[in-house]
Design a protein around this motif. Sequence first.
Motif, PDB file in Angstrom:
ATOM      1  N   LEU A  49       0.866  -1.169   0.000  1.00 14.74           N
ATOM      2  CA  LEU A  49       0.000   0.000   0.000  1.00 14.74           C
ATOM      3  C   LEU A  49       0.905   1.222   0.000  1.00 14.74           C
ATOM      4  CD1 LEU A  49      -1.296  -2.390   1.924  1.00 14.74           C
ATOM      5  CD2 LEU A  49      -3.067  -0.690   2.313  1.00 14.74           C
ATOM      6  N   TRP A  50       0.875   1.983  -1.088  1.00 17.13           N
ATOM      7  CA  TRP A  50       1.808   3.098  -1.205  1.00 17.13           C
ATOM      8  C   TRP A  50       1.047   4.377  -1.565  1.00 17.13           C
ATOM      9  CZ3 TRP A  50       2.296   5.998  -5.641  1.00 17.13           C
ATOM     10  CH2 TRP A  50       1.732   5.462  -6.814  1.00 17.13           C
ATOM     11  N   GLY A  51       1.641   5.502  -1.210  1.00 11.61           N
ATOM     12  CA  GLY A  51       1.033   6.769  -1.602  1.00 11.61           C
ATOM     13  C   GLY A  51       1.199   7.843  -0.548  1.00 11.61           C
ATOM     14  N   ALA A  52       0.379   8.875  -0.690  1.00 13.27           N
ATOM     15  CA  ALA A  52       0.508  10.074   0.134  1.00 13.27           C
ATOM     16  C   ALA A  52       0.301   9.768   1.618  1.00 13.27           C
ATOM     17  CB  ALA A  52      -0.504  11.128  -0.324  1.00 13.27           C
ATOM     18  N   ARG A  53       0.945  10.557   2.443  1.00 14.97           N
ATOM     19  CA  ARG A  53       0.866  10.362   3.890  1.00 14.97           C
ATOM     20  C   ARG A  53      -0.552  10.649   4.388  1.00 14.97           C
ATOM     21  NH1 ARG A  53       2.575  15.534   2.958  1.00 14.97           N
ATOM     22  NH2 ARG A  53       1.813  17.173   4.378  1.00 14.97           N
ATOM     23  N   GLY A  54      -0.931   9.940   5.425  1.00 17.77           N
ATOM     24  CA  GLY A  54      -2.204  10.210   6.102  1.00 17.77           C
ATOM     25  C   GLY A  54      -3.444   9.817   5.336  1.00 17.77           C
ATOM     26  N   THR A  55      -3.316   8.982   4.319  1.00 17.63           N
ATOM     27  CA  THR A  55      -4.467   8.652   3.474  1.00 17.63           C
ATOM     28  C   THR A  55      -5.121   7.331   3.841  1.00 17.63           C
ATOM     29  OG1 THR A  55      -2.846   7.860   1.842  1.00 17.63           O
ATOM     30  CG2 THR A  55      -3.794  10.045   1.489  1.00 17.63           C
ATOM     31  N   GLY A  56      -4.717   6.721   4.951  1.00 16.04           N
ATOM     32  CA  GLY A  56      -5.433   5.545   5.440  1.00 16.04           C
ATOM     33  C   GLY A  56      -4.734   4.218   5.218  1.00 16.04           C
ATOM     34  N   LYS A  57      -3.484   4.221   4.810  1.00 12.29           N
ATOM     35  CA  LYS A  57      -2.795   2.954   4.516  1.00 12.29           C
ATOM     36  C   LYS A  57      -2.670   2.096   5.780  1.00 12.29           C
ATOM     37  CE  LYS A  57       0.880   5.080   2.916  1.00 12.29           C
ATOM     38  NZ  LYS A  57       0.439   6.478   3.064  1.00 12.29           N
ATOM     39  N   SER A  58      -2.098   2.658   6.832  1.00  7.86           N
ATOM     40  CA  SER A  58      -1.912   1.895   8.073  1.00  7.86           C
ATOM     41  C   SER A  58      -3.258   1.589   8.731  1.00  7.86           C
ATOM     42  CB  SER A  58      -1.017   2.668   9.041  1.00  7.86           C
ATOM     43  OG  SER A  58       0.249   2.909   8.477  1.00  7.86           O
ATOM     44  N   SER A  59      -4.164   2.531   8.700  1.00  5.39           N
ATOM     45  CA  SER A  59      -5.483   2.305   9.306  1.00  5.39           C
ATOM     46  C   SER A  59      -6.210   1.155   8.620  1.00  5.39           C
ATOM     47  CB  SER A  59      -6.330   3.577   9.227  1.00  5.39           C
ATOM     48  OG  SER A  59      -5.777   4.601  10.019  1.00  5.39           O
ATOM     49  N   LEU A  60      -6.027   1.030   7.316  1.00  5.72           N
ATOM     50  CA  LEU A  60      -6.684  -0.046   6.586  1.00  5.72           C
ATOM     51  C   LEU A  60      -6.149  -1.411   7.025  1.00  5.72           C
ATOM     52  CD1 LEU A  60      -8.664  -0.933   4.471  1.00  5.72           C
ATOM     53  CD2 LEU A  60      -6.966  -0.457   2.699  1.00  5.72           C
ATOM     54  N   ILE A  61      -4.850  -1.509   7.271  1.00  2.67           N
ATOM     55  CA  ILE A  61      -4.284  -2.770   7.748  1.00  2.67           C
ATOM     56  C   ILE A  61      -4.817  -3.103   9.142  1.00  2.67           C
ATOM     57  CG2 ILE A  61      -2.160  -3.945   8.398  1.00  2.67           C
ATOM     58  CD1 ILE A  61      -2.439  -3.642   5.418  1.00  2.67           C
ATOM     59  N   LYS A  62      -4.890  -2.106  10.007  1.00  3.87           N
ATOM     60  CA  LYS A  62      -5.425  -2.341  11.360  1.00  3.87           C
ATOM     61  C   LYS A  62      -6.896  -2.775  11.299  1.00  3.87           C
ATOM     62  CE  LYS A  62      -2.404   1.308  13.141  1.00  3.87           C
ATOM     63  NZ  LYS A  62      -2.364   2.696  13.679  1.00  3.87           N
ATOM     64  N   ASP A 116       5.225  -1.407   8.492  1.00  2.75           N
ATOM     65  CA  ASP A 116       4.635  -0.079   8.337  1.00  2.75           C
ATOM     66  C   ASP A 116       5.701   0.939   7.948  1.00  2.75           C
ATOM     67  OD1 ASP A 116       2.558   1.748   8.338  1.00  2.75           O
ATOM     68  OD2 ASP A 116       2.748   2.213  10.462  1.00  2.75           O
ATOM     69  N   ASP A 117       5.324   1.854   7.049  1.00  2.00           N
ATOM     70  CA  ASP A 117       6.211   2.941   6.633  1.00  2.00           C
ATOM     71  C   ASP A 117       7.551   2.389   6.144  1.00  2.00           C
ATOM     72  OD1 ASP A 117       6.831   5.559   6.115  1.00  2.00           O
ATOM     73  OD2 ASP A 117       7.505   6.009   8.143  1.00  2.00           O
ATOM     74  N   LEU A 118       7.471   1.464   5.209  1.00  2.00           N
ATOM     75  CA  LEU A 118       8.660   0.759   4.742  1.00  2.00           C
ATOM     76  C   LEU A 118       9.345   1.520   3.624  1.00  2.00           C
ATOM     77  CD1 LEU A 118      10.298  -1.911   4.939  1.00  2.00           C
ATOM     78  CD2 LEU A 118       8.778  -2.832   3.177  1.00  2.00           C
ATOM     79  N   SER A 119      10.635   1.705   3.753  1.00  3.41           N
ATOM     80  CA  SER A 119      11.458   2.254   2.677  1.00  3.41           C
ATOM     81  C   SER A 119      12.906   1.970   3.028  1.00  3.41           C
ATOM     82  CB  SER A 119      11.229   3.761   2.491  1.00  3.41           C
ATOM     83  OG  SER A 119      11.662   4.474   3.637  1.00  3.41           O
ATOM     84  N   ALA A 128       2.802  -4.414   3.381  1.00  3.61           N
ATOM     85  CA  ALA A 128       3.648  -3.275   3.738  1.00  3.61           C
ATOM     86  C   ALA A 128       2.993  -1.978   3.302  1.00  3.61           C
ATOM     87  CB  ALA A 128       5.027  -3.410   3.079  1.00  3.61           C
ATOM     88  N   THR A 129       3.250  -0.915   4.059  1.00  6.94           N
ATOM     89  CA  THR A 129       2.837   0.432   3.662  1.00  6.94           C
ATOM     90  C   THR A 129       4.082   1.272   3.424  1.00  6.94           C
ATOM     91  OG1 THR A 129       2.790   1.396   5.885  1.00  6.94           O
ATOM     92  CG2 THR A 129       0.825   0.217   5.163  1.00  6.94           C
ATOM     93  N   SER A 130       3.974   2.213   2.508  1.00  2.48           N
ATOM     94  CA  SER A 130       5.130   3.062   2.205  1.00  2.48           C
ATOM     95  C   SER A 130       4.667   4.333   1.513  1.00  2.48           C
ATOM     96  CB  SER A 130       6.117   2.315   1.295  1.00  2.48           C
ATOM     97  OG  SER A 130       7.244   3.125   0.999  1.00  2.48           O
ATOM     98  N   SER A 173      -2.639   2.047  -4.583  1.00  3.20           N
ATOM     99  CA  SER A 173      -2.184   3.436  -4.502  1.00  3.20           C
ATOM    100  C   SER A 173      -3.182   4.277  -3.716  1.00  3.20           C
ATOM    101  CB  SER A 173      -1.998   4.015  -5.907  1.00  3.20           C
ATOM    102  OG  SER A 173      -3.192   3.875  -6.669  1.00  3.20           O
ATOM    103  N   PHE A 174      -2.662   5.259  -2.966  1.00  6.02           N
ATOM    104  CA  PHE A 174      -3.461   6.147  -2.126  1.00  6.02           C
ATOM    105  C   PHE A 174      -3.086   7.594  -2.437  1.00  6.02           C
ATOM    106  CE2 PHE A 174      -3.636   2.139  -0.118  1.00  6.02           C
ATOM    107  CZ  PHE A 174      -4.736   2.099   0.721  1.00  6.02           C
ATOM    108  N   TYR A 175      -4.098   8.451  -2.549  1.00  3.95           N
ATOM    109  CA  TYR A 175      -3.872   9.837  -2.927  1.00  3.95           C
ATOM    110  C   TYR A 175      -4.601  10.770  -1.958  1.00  3.95           C
ATOM    111  CZ  TYR A 175      -2.383   7.612  -7.247  1.00  3.95           C
ATOM    112  OH  TYR A 175      -1.736   6.807  -8.153  1.00  3.95           O
ATOM    113  N   PRO A 176      -4.162  12.045  -1.881  1.00  5.74           N
ATOM    114  CA  PRO A 176      -4.889  13.010  -1.039  1.00  5.74           C
ATOM    115  C   PRO A 176      -6.357  13.094  -1.434  1.00  5.74           C
ATOM    116  CG  PRO A 176      -2.778  13.908  -1.747  1.00  5.74           C
ATOM    117  CD  PRO A 176      -2.967  12.631  -2.518  1.00  5.74           C
ATOM    118  N   PHE A 177      -7.202  13.402  -0.465  1.00  5.27           N
ATOM    119  CA  PHE A 177      -8.636  13.456  -0.699  1.00  5.27           C
ATOM    120  C   PHE A 177      -9.020  14.713  -1.479  1.00  5.27           C
ATOM    121  CE2 PHE A 177     -10.056  10.890   3.305  1.00  5.27           C
ATOM    122  CZ  PHE A 177      -9.406   9.784   2.801  1.00  5.27           C
ATOM    123  N   SER A 178     -10.020  14.570  -2.326  1.00  6.29           N
ATOM    124  CA  SER A 178     -10.697  15.758  -2.839  1.00  6.29           C
ATOM    125  C   SER A 178     -11.505  16.348  -1.697  1.00  6.29           C
ATOM    126  CB  SER A 178     -11.621  15.381  -3.999  1.00  6.29           C
ATOM    127  OG  SER A 178     -12.702  14.592  -3.523  1.00  6.29           O
TER     128      SER A 178
END
Length: 252
Positions: free
Chosen positions: A63-76, A119-122, A152-154, A198-203
Motif C-alpha cells: 500500500l503506497w502513496g501520500a501520507r495520512g491517506t489511510g494505509k496503516s489504518s486499513l491494515i489495522k 509499516d512505513d517501509l522504505s 507493507a505500507t510506504s 495506490s493512495f492519494y490526497p482526498f478531494s
Amino acid sequence: METVDWVTTPAAIWRRHRSGLRAIRRLDPVHWDSLQGIDRQKQALAANTERFLAAEPSNNVLLWGARGTGKSSLIKALLNRYHPRGLRMIEVDKDDLVNLPEIVDDLCELSFRFVIFCDDLSFDVGESGYKALKSVLEGSLELPPDNVRVFATSNRRHLMPEFMSDNLRSEMRGGELHPAEAIEEQLSLADRFGLQLSFYPFSQDIYLHAIDALFPEYPDRERLHREAIRFATSRGVRNGRTAQQFFRHFAG
C-alpha cells in the motif's frame, strides 16, 4: 522470551531487545466501515485476504502513496475484521527485517494464517535489510510458507530512493529502453508485491464525506463543513488523518 498463544492473541510485535515476539495487548479499534474515501483499496485488499484465508492463491500487498491517506489504518481495520476467521498479524520494524526468516520459520507449521506487517517501509542507499524481505516474499532454495504473506505500507512506490542520475544511466538499444542497474534494483523489490494499491490526497468532497461519517448527528452541517475546511487549510492537506485530527479538535 515470551511465548505467544495464537489461539487468544490476534497480533504480536517483534521486539529486538527481547529477540522475540510480544503479544499486542491493546489493538487499535479502527473499524472497517469507518474508513471513508478508499473503497477501491478496501475491496481489493479484502478480496486478496479472503483468498489467503481460504488457502487459495493470494499476493503479498504493498500500500503506497501520500501520507495520512489511510494505509496503516486499513491494515489495522483488516485485522479487526478478519482475526475471528483465523487471521493473525505480526508487526516487524524495518530495522528488524534481518530477523524475518527466523520469524517465518516458527510460523510455517501453525494452523493460522499470518500477515507480516511492515509499516512505513522504505530503504536508503546502502541498507541491506531488503534482502531478507526478498527471500520471504519469493523464497530462495526454499519456497516461502503458504500461511504467511507480507503486507507493507510506504510513501515510496518502489520502496527505495530514486535519483535523476539513475535515469541518465539508462540506455536505448535497438529502439528499446534498457533501465540502469540501479533502477532495476529499485523495481525488483516492489515487483515482488503482487498487489499494489495506490493512495492519494482526498478531494474536498471525499474529505467532507469523511467528516460527516465522524459527526453523524451534528446538527449544523454548514458550520461543520466550514470549520473542517478551515482546519484542513491550516494543515495544508486533506486526508483521513486530517479528518481524525479535526474530530479530536472539534468534538464536543
